[in-house]
Design an enzyme around this catalytic site. Sequence first.
Site, PDB file in Angstrom:
ATOM      1  N   ARG A 123       0.877  -1.338   0.086  1.00 14.11           N
ATOM      2  CA  ARG A 123      -0.025  -0.183   0.015  1.00 14.11           C
ATOM      3  C   ARG A 123       0.870   1.268  -0.008  1.00 14.11           C
ATOM      4  O   ARG A 123       0.541   2.325  -0.728  1.00 14.11           O
ATOM      5  CB  ARG A 123      -0.989   0.025   1.084  1.00 14.11           C
ATOM      6  CG  ARG A 123      -2.220  -0.986   1.065  1.00 14.11           C
ATOM      7  CD  ARG A 123      -2.955  -1.160   2.486  1.00 14.11           C
ATOM      8  NE  ARG A 123      -4.091  -1.825   2.209  1.00 14.11           N
ATOM      9  CZ  ARG A 123      -4.162  -3.241   2.236  1.00 14.11           C
ATOM     10  NH1 ARG A 123      -2.934  -3.893   2.055  1.00 14.11           N
ATOM     11  NH2 ARG A 123      -5.373  -3.859   2.082  1.00 14.11           N
ATOM     12  N   ASP A 183      -6.625 -14.238   7.364  1.00  7.33           N
ATOM     13  CA  ASP A 183      -5.200 -14.707   6.815  1.00  7.33           C
ATOM     14  C   ASP A 183      -4.581 -15.476   7.765  1.00  7.33           C
ATOM     15  O   ASP A 183      -3.588 -16.447   7.640  1.00  7.33           O
ATOM     16  CB  ASP A 183      -4.661 -13.496   6.353  1.00  7.33           C
ATOM     17  CG  ASP A 183      -4.509 -13.166   5.021  1.00  7.33           C
ATOM     18  OD1 ASP A 183      -5.297 -13.855   4.198  1.00  7.33           O
ATOM     19  OD2 ASP A 183      -3.887 -12.036   4.720  1.00  7.33           O
ATOM     20  N   ARG A 226      -7.596 -16.265  -9.941  1.00  9.22           N
ATOM     21  CA  ARG A 226      -8.293 -15.660  -9.337  1.00  9.22           C
ATOM     22  C   ARG A 226      -8.824 -14.448  -9.935  1.00  9.22           C
ATOM     23  O   ARG A 226      -8.516 -13.812 -10.671  1.00  9.22           O
ATOM     24  CB  ARG A 226      -7.220 -14.987  -7.948  1.00  9.22           C
ATOM     25  CG  ARG A 226      -6.368 -15.937  -7.358  1.00  9.22           C
ATOM     26  CD  ARG A 226      -5.235 -15.234  -6.367  1.00  9.22           C
ATOM     27  NE  ARG A 226      -5.777 -14.549  -5.403  1.00  9.22           N
ATOM     28  CZ  ARG A 226      -5.152 -13.817  -4.466  1.00  9.22           C
ATOM     29  NH1 ARG A 226      -3.878 -14.207  -4.530  1.00  9.22           N
ATOM     30  NH2 ARG A 226      -5.936 -13.165  -3.365  1.00  9.22           N
ATOM     31  N   GLY A 276      -1.311 -10.985  -5.700  1.00 15.26           N
ATOM     32  CA  GLY A 276      -2.951 -10.316  -5.734  1.00 15.26           C
ATOM     33  C   GLY A 276      -2.922  -8.784  -5.719  1.00 15.26           C
ATOM     34  O   GLY A 276      -3.960  -8.353  -6.284  1.00 15.26           O
ATOM     35  N   GLN A 297      -9.621  -6.327  -1.047  1.00 17.56           N
ATOM     36  CA  GLN A 297      -8.321  -5.528  -2.102  1.00 17.56           C
ATOM     37  C   GLN A 297      -9.125  -5.180  -3.236  1.00 17.56           C
ATOM     38  O   GLN A 297      -8.410  -3.792  -3.932  1.00 17.56           O
ATOM     39  CB  GLN A 297      -7.546  -6.769  -2.652  1.00 17.56           C
ATOM     40  CG  GLN A 297      -6.683  -7.335  -1.639  1.00 17.56           C
ATOM     41  CD  GLN A 297      -5.704  -8.439  -1.932  1.00 17.56           C
ATOM     42  OE1 GLN A 297      -5.973  -8.857  -3.215  1.00 17.56           O
ATOM     43  NE2 GLN A 297      -4.841  -8.778  -0.936  1.00 17.56           N
TER      44      GLN A 297
END
Length: 434
Positions: free
Chosen positions: A24, A307, A119, A91, A166
């Site tokens: 980020r 996660d 994905r 990703g 995301q």
Amino acid sequence: MTLAVPATPALRARIPGSKSLTNRALLLAAAADSTSALAAPLVSDDTTAFREALRGLGVRVDVAEDDGVWTVTGLGRGPAGTGTVWCADAGTAARFLPPFAATGHGDFGFEGSDQLTARPVAPLADALRRLGTDVTTAPGGRLPLRVRARGLDGGALTVDGSLSSQFLTGLLMAGPLMSAPLALRVPDLVSRPYIDMTLALMRHFGARVDEAEPGAFTVEPTGYRGTDLSIEPDASTASYVFAAAAVTGTSVRVPGLGLGSLQGDLRFTEVLARTGARVETTEEATTVTGTGVLRGGFSVDMGEISDTFMTLAAIAPLADAPITITGIAHARLKESDRVAAVEGNLRALGIRAETGPDRITVHPGTPAPARIVCHRDHRIAMAFSVLGLRAEGITLDDPGCVAKTFPGFHEELHRLFPRHAVPTATNLPAVEGN
């Protein structure tokens, strides 16, 4: 077996920087109007792929050899030009960078590995189309993705937040680069802590973003200003050493991960406390101490810290009663179908496990020797390595996949717990291509 509670000082774990914060911050620094210095960034497959992808969009990123600081020279706008960006397995690159590209001007392609191509990116592509961008994807709404960019005007948009935070993060971070305010409404938002992290970092880089009510965001077209940032240790990665402390009856301390952390996954320590571990969190560090038992007999919603659900599921066979984990439907859309992968590996170990669309229940048992199928998923490999500290005969089919977020994981686990067996990259063959 009852384990003795340690009387010695806590072991100091060496946890690398946060992947979520690093990637980020890289994007926000790239969009800023001046130079930013990122101290202690994570150096791993995912972050170097993101860094190189930014370079492919024309962003200058310098790496200091002496202290490892990454210095980013911001564009002050979206990118311009043409080219194909390789996202590898990352990703975040495939989901953060297309909105950034759409705020610029040019023709940009985004490609990735077979694992990343599997994905979905359709929700992101659809959102960008509704904002006025020309976007195409491969059949099924997957990579390769192509953006023909001519800037974004902003406006009102409702997006589905139930699949991946995301997608929303990529749109939010692009907001300050639009020509008018962006108003995003997001029902059914998953992984809320990651959005809170995104908002905090955007504000750190000078953005103005408000949330009038839960899931209703307004982003002003302020641009970003260059600033410096020190990256915290990765809380998701720390979950493995915290869990290892709990199952081995030792004490482990992670400096730099304390009460002011931006990372929601530090809340995994609250779950460990429910299993009987002692947890101490100060401004400077978090310490987890195993108490000799691992309690089960509870259900926990880990949707906001998904996660880390694999970390708990992998050690759950050592508990004294079943543990049920809920809220994890979106974990089926990660590097692997993580719910199915955990269930399959537990069954291979002789452990009873039952799953539903968004849950898994793990029963106590004695794991039998087995080879863990990692599915090229770093979190599967690291979670079951923790179980291997207490269960003999566990090996990994792809130990090298941990390089995605923690290249030195096996060595650090062995350093902290030298009396316990650790499946490592040195005593197992690497899978071709990794």
